[in-house]
Design a protein around this motif. Structure first.
Motif, mmCIF file in Angstrom:
data_model
loop_
_atom_site.group_PDB
_atom_site.id
_atom_site.type_symbol
_atom_site.label_atom_id
_atom_site.label_comp_id
_atom_site.label_asym_id
_atom_site.label_seq_id
_atom_site.Cartn_x
_atom_site.Cartn_y
_atom_site.Cartn_z
ATOM 1 N N LEU A 246 10.725 -11.032 -3.235
ATOM 2 C CA LEU A 246 10.729 -10.680 -1.813
ATOM 3 C C LEU A 246 10.719 -9.182 -1.575
ATOM 4 O O LEU A 246 10.108 -8.705 -0.624
ATOM 5 N N VAL A 247 11.412 -8.416 -2.428
ATOM 6 C CA VAL A 247 11.427 -6.960 -2.183
ATOM 7 C C VAL A 247 10.093 -6.343 -2.589
ATOM 8 O O VAL A 247 9.731 -5.278 -2.110
ATOM 9 N N ALA A 248 9.349 -7.028 -3.470
ATOM 10 C CA ALA A 248 8.121 -6.428 -3.988
ATOM 11 C C ALA A 248 7.054 -6.304 -2.908
ATOM 12 O O ALA A 248 6.417 -5.265 -2.766
ATOM 13 N N ASP A 249 6.893 -7.376 -2.130
ATOM 14 C CA ASP A 249 5.770 -7.425 -1.201
ATOM 15 C C ASP A 249 5.826 -6.368 -0.093
ATOM 16 O O ASP A 249 4.891 -5.580 0.053
ATOM 17 N N PRO A 250 6.925 -6.330 0.697
ATOM 18 C CA PRO A 250 6.961 -5.318 1.763
ATOM 19 C C PRO A 250 6.871 -3.893 1.219
ATOM 20 O O PRO A 250 6.249 -3.037 1.854
ATOM 21 N N THR A 251 7.471 -3.646 0.044
ATOM 22 C CA THR A 251 7.408 -2.295 -0.513
ATOM 23 C C THR A 251 5.967 -1.906 -0.809
ATOM 24 O O THR A 251 5.529 -0.808 -0.474
ATOM 25 N N THR A 252 5.245 -2.837 -1.441
ATOM 26 C CA THR A 252 3.861 -2.535 -1.793
ATOM 27 C C THR A 252 3.050 -2.260 -0.531
ATOM 28 O O THR A 252 2.290 -1.288 -0.472
ATOM 29 N N THR A 253 3.237 -3.091 0.506
ATOM 30 C CA THR A 253 2.514 -2.901 1.762
ATOM 31 C C THR A 253 2.843 -1.535 2.354
ATOM 32 O O THR A 253 1.950 -0.775 2.761
ATOM 33 N N LEU A 254 4.141 -1.211 2.370
ATOM 34 C CA LEU A 254 4.588 0.057 2.960
ATOM 35 C C LEU A 254 4.010 1.241 2.187
ATOM 36 O O LEU A 254 3.471 2.191 2.782
ATOM 37 N N ILE A 255 4.093 1.172 0.876
ATOM 38 C CA ILE A 255 3.621 2.292 0.060
ATOM 39 C C ILE A 255 2.103 2.433 0.187
ATOM 40 O O ILE A 255 1.581 3.544 0.288
ATOM 41 N N ASP A 256 1.397 1.296 0.248
ATOM 42 C CA ASP A 256 -0.052 1.349 0.441
ATOM 43 C C ASP A 256 -0.388 2.044 1.755
ATOM 44 O O ASP A 256 -1.287 2.893 1.808
ATOM 45 N N ALA A 257 0.350 1.681 2.812
ATOM 46 C CA ALA A 257 0.091 2.262 4.128
ATOM 47 C C ALA A 257 0.348 3.769 4.089
ATOM 48 O O ALA A 257 -0.447 4.576 4.602
ATOM 49 N N CYS A 258 1.481 4.161 3.473
ATOM 50 C CA CYS A 258 1.823 5.591 3.368
ATOM 51 C C CYS A 258 0.744 6.333 2.582
ATOM 52 O O CYS A 258 0.308 7.413 2.963
ATOM 53 N N ASN A 259 0.320 5.711 1.478
ATOM 54 C CA ASN A 259 -0.685 6.326 0.621
ATOM 55 C C ASN A 259 -1.986 6.538 1.369
ATOM 56 O O ASN A 259 -2.633 7.569 1.222
ATOM 57 N N LYS A 260 -2.353 5.546 2.171
ATOM 58 C CA LYS A 260 -3.604 5.618 2.915
ATOM 59 C C LYS A 260 -3.543 6.806 3.876
ATOM 60 O O LYS A 260 -4.472 7.595 3.999
ATOM 61 N N ARG A 261 -2.408 6.924 4.583
ATOM 62 C CA ARG A 261 -2.238 8.012 5.554
ATOM 63 C C ARG A 261 -2.255 9.360 4.855
ATOM 64 O O ARG A 261 -2.924 10.298 5.276
ATOM 65 N N LEU A 262 -1.466 9.425 3.770
ATOM 66 C CA LEU A 262 -1.357 10.686 3.034
ATOM 67 C C LEU A 262 -2.724 11.077 2.486
ATOM 68 O O LEU A 262 -3.136 12.247 2.553
ATOM 69 N N GLY A 263 -3.457 10.079 1.975
ATOM 70 C CA GLY A 263 -4.789 10.320 1.432
ATOM 71 C C GLY A 263 -5.717 10.830 2.521
ATOM 72 O O GLY A 263 -6.473 11.791 2.329
ATOM 73 N N ALA A 264 -5.652 10.190 3.710
ATOM 74 C CA ALA A 264 -6.535 10.578 4.812
ATOM 75 C C ALA A 264 -6.219 12.001 5.276
ATOM 76 O O ALA A 264 -7.099 12.761 5.693
ATOM 77 N N TRP A 265 -4.940 12.357 5.201
ATOM 78 C CA TRP A 265 -4.511 13.689 5.627
ATOM 79 C C TRP A 265 -4.928 14.733 4.577
ATOM 80 O O TRP A 265 -5.354 15.830 4.901
ATOM 81 N N LEU A 266 -4.821 14.319 3.320
ATOM 82 C CA LEU A 266 -5.029 15.252 2.215
ATOM 83 C C LEU A 266 -6.519 15.501 1.943
ATOM 84 O O LEU A 266 -6.922 16.638 1.663
ATOM 85 N N THR A 267 -7.327 14.447 2.031
ATOM 86 C CA THR A 267 -8.736 14.543 1.618
ATOM 87 C C THR A 267 -9.491 15.696 2.285
ATOM 88 O O THR A 267 -10.078 16.527 1.583
ATOM 89 N N PRO A 268 -9.467 15.804 3.646
ATOM 90 C CA PRO A 268 -10.210 16.926 4.244
ATOM 91 C C PRO A 268 -9.631 18.281 3.846
ATOM 92 O O PRO A 268 -10.363 19.251 3.708
ATOM 93 N N ARG A 269 -8.314 18.327 3.624
ATOM 94 C CA ARG A 269 -7.683 19.610 3.275
ATOM 95 C C ARG A 269 -8.040 20.054 1.860
ATOM 96 O O ARG A 269 -7.885 21.210 1.504
ATOM 97 N N LEU A 270 -8.443 19.093 1.040
ATOM 98 C CA LEU A 270 -8.820 19.447 -0.335
ATOM 99 C C LEU A 270 -10.339 19.557 -0.480
ATOM 100 O O LEU A 270 -10.882 19.570 -1.577
#
Lengths: 633, 84
Positions: A246-270
């Motif tokens: 049970l703890v695995a699923d929401p964490t993975t979803t949350l981290i994926d979402a964070c990663n997507k945002r961070l990636g979207a923010w980082l990509t143009p800056r790099l």
């Protein structure tokens, strides 16, 4: 004044409260010592005392005896080696502090005899008798002076639950460091009689002892009940399994979402180029994978430490041992094997509860065969794509068969391993059943913190490196690979021209008898990052976005794909073969990294890769050929 | 009579231990000695193991195969005849 330095080694039987005393004495300073070649955590801490000097404390694994050091890496061997080493290195004054359980004194005194013999004339020994509070509760007093006099060894009586124990033990260690060398105990000394002589019963003894004993007895009557007991133990493990799941699923979803945002923010800056993509997808993706494991590691370590420290774990093992022996494993293996159905990575760490090194190795080697949750998206995709026209019963049966196949493969592999690479008879069940004790909160908390830290340091780094390497494989164009210009999105073109795609094509002659073309081969390479990436990688190859959320377009693509002759590229036979391959193959770099951590090298992880991939290939080949023969389409 | 055949909750004395050397050594290390008093508290489901308690307070979960190698005899209760 010169600072004096001394080292104190904590030695003692399991369940005497040695580690919780160590925890009381060292507080927050304890860390996992850097002792190469040891897979068991040996804690170390240094304390400075004004006017006394510096004391390094080492908590050695609990042992019943020093003599029984027949296998390498056993607790006995590690403890024995540490003591010998401390005797050889004379730069620090080394002392051995044996921790004894005051309520079971005669048992601990056997180890005292062995320690005195080992250290005689060359080392210093002190006895720290724990459970002073328990003795008082039982209405008994211990004559420490008489004991010290009879043994010729200094004695200290403490309670690990008492904060005062810290200073008492530290001063005691310094005192021992200045004490004379220990002499062996007289042959004729009857330790049992001695224990009886020094332990005095006060008036209320029989009553209170009886009460303490009956508490454990009372609990055992329910917990070890012939059929309620196993039911309870399996339920506890089921809850543990569900919690990890049970703890695995929401964490993975949350981290994926964070990663997507961070990636979207980082990509143009790099600069948005290849490098930016590498950082955003390759490195961040790997870091995300590592972080997603943490809640599972925390839950599993926490629960197992509680079960172990309370004394319940051994009881559960007592109940299920016979059933597990029937399939060639021991009762203790049930815990990691069940947990592996959620995820093999925390399960690999949980094999530390296994005391038999051979049993532990076999369990580690077959753990990756259990059907973990990361396999499910691929199973679901294949079943819903190629068996949608079959009845729901057949589809559910197929799912069940896949779970069962994991167990069958595990049991067969365990039996085969025992006859080949991990030879030797399994140790029969012989475990101490300690009285129930309330686990100490700070002790459990620190053990969990250490598990997280060691996972990040030893496993996490490997995962990030492997994930980056895998990203490069899937994205760096193969030198000289010319592709016809197409209007496919950039990431699709990149994958089709990648080193992985070239490797996938090169492998086609080997994988064609299984029904796999280069696209499936690339999918398999991508899913080495984590099995659930199979679906996403196939999505990218077919130029589809966000297939993880909705697999309908991918399913349609897989069904409609045609080879140059116009025949369907994939069918039910390929689906069955691919699932068979997934059942067995260790398609998971995190599992490999965790195995490296727990076995202390690359030998066993490479062995697991070798045997599961060859077995997976053979199984998939058989399944494909049999399915062809049975006219599965 | 061996430990695995023992009636529950009847204290007996260990008479002999004869199994292979490594298990004997492990039993010795755990604190099991010939001459010590022992009782079987319960058997595990499916008959795989016994839960035993020794006079020292030590409780062990012991495979039935090991228990079969430990022979026990009744405790000798001293009988006094006459007056001192």
């Amino acid at each position: 004044m010169t600072t004096l330095r001394a080292t104190a080694l904590f030695v003692g039987r399991p369940n005497v409260g040695k580690s919780s005393l160590f925890n009381t004495v060292t507080g927050a300073q304890a860390r996992v010592g850097n002792f190469p070649g040891i897979t068991v955590d040996v804690l170390e801490a240094t304390v400075r005392i004004e006017g006394q000097g510096e004391l390094t404390l080492v908590d050695l694994p609990g042992v019943y005896s020093l003599a029984r050091a027949e296998t390498e890496q056993s607790e006995e061997q590690i403890t024995s080696n540490f003591i010998d080493q401390s005797l050889r290195e004379s730069k620090d004054r080394a002392v051995v502090l044996q921790v004894l359980d005051g309520t079971q004194l005669s048992l601990s005194l056997q180890l005292t005899r062995e320690l005195a013999a080992r250290l005689a004339g060359v080392g210093r020994l002190g006895l720290v008798i724990n459970q002073a509070d328990e003795l008082t509760r039982e209405g008994r007093t211990l004559d420490t002076e008489a004991l010290a006099q009879e043994l010729g060894i200094p004695v200290l009586l403490v309670s690990a639950r008492d904060a005062l124990a810290r200073d008492q033990v530290i001063h005691f260690a310094f005192k021992i460091a200045d004490h004379s060398l220990v002499s062996p105990l007289p042959e004729a000394l009857d330790t049992e009689a001695l224990a009886r002589r020094v332990l005095r019963d006060t008036a209320a003894l029989s009553d209170t002892t009886q009460r303490a004993r009956t508490r454990t007895e009372r609990i055992d009557r329910w917990v070890l009940h012939p059929w309620l007991g196993p039911l309870l133990f399996v339920s506890v493990l089921a809850v543990l399994f569900a919690a990890v799941f049970l703890v695995a699923d929401p964490t993975t979803t949350l981290i994926d979402a964070c990663n997507k945002r961070l990636g979207a923010w980082l990509t143009p800056r790099l600069g948005g180029g290849f490098f930016a993509s590498f950082i955003a997808d390759g490195l961040l993706g790997g870091a995300g994978t590592v972080l997603a494991f943490l809640p599972q590691i925390v839950v599993l370590t926490l629960v197992l430490e509680l079960l172990d420290a309370s004394g319940y774990l051994t009881r559960g093992v007592f109940l299920v041992d016979r059933a597990m022996r029937k399939v060639g494993l021991g009762g203790m293996s049930l815990v990691p094997l069940l947990t592996a159905h959620a995820c093999a990575v925390p399960a690999i760490r949980s094999t530390r509860i296994l005391r038999d090194p051979r049993e532990r190795l076999i369990t580690l080697l077959v753990l990756p065969l259990m059907t973990c949750s990361a396999r499910l998206p691929t199973y679901a995709l294949l079943i819903s794509t190629f068996f949608a026209h079959r009845s729901p019963w057949i589809r559910s049966l197929l799912f069940l068969a896949l779970y069962a196949a994991g167990w069958v493969a595990g049991v067969l592999a365990a039996a085969a391993l025992r006859k080949t690479v991990v030879r030797g008879r399994p140790l029969p069940l012989l475990l101490e059943m300690p009285a129930y004790r309330a686990p100490e909160r700070s002790f459990v908390r620190k053990a969990t913190q250490r598990a997280v830290k060691s996972f990040l340091r030893d496993v996490g780094t490997t995962i990030v490196v492997a994930s980056a390497a895998l990203w490069l494989l899937l994205n760096v164009p193969m030198p000289g690979a010319a592709m016809a210009p197409s209007d496919a999105p950039a990431n699709v073109q990149r994958v089709q021209r990648s080193v992985a795609a070239s490797m996938g094509r090169a492998l086609e002659p080997i994988t064609r008898p299984l029904g796999f073309d280069w696209r499936i081969n690339v999918g398999l390479m991508g899913s080495f990052g984590a099995r659930e990436l199979m679906v996403g990688t196939l999505g990218v190859i077919y130029g589809l976005e966000d297939v993880d959320d909705n697999t309908t377009p991918l399913r349609a693509q897989l069904r409609q794909a045609r080879d140059p002759q116009g025949r369907p590229r994939y069918d039910g036979r390929m689906a069955l073969a691919l699932m068979a391959f997934f059942v067995v193959a260790c398609q998971c770099m995190s599992t490999v990294a965790a195995l490296r951590r727990e076995t202390g090298g690359w030998r066993w992880p490479l062995f697991v890769l070798g045997y599961t991939y060859s077995l997976g290939y053979l199984l998939a080949l058989c399944v494909y050929q049999i399915a062809t023969w049975l006219h599965v389409s | 009579m061996s430990l695995d055949e023992l009636t529950l909750a009847v204290p007996m004395v260990i008479d002999s231990i004869a199994t292979d050397a490594s298990i004997e050594a492990r039993l010795y290390a755990l604190g099991v000695r010939v001459g010590e008093s022992v009782e079987v508290l319960r058997r595990a489901p499916l008959g795989g193991a016994v839960h035993v308690r020794f006079a020292s307070g030590l409780e062990l979960a012991m495979d039935a195969a090991i228990a079969a190698c430990v022979t026990v005899r009744p405790r000798v209760v001293p009988v006094y005849v006459g007056t001192e």
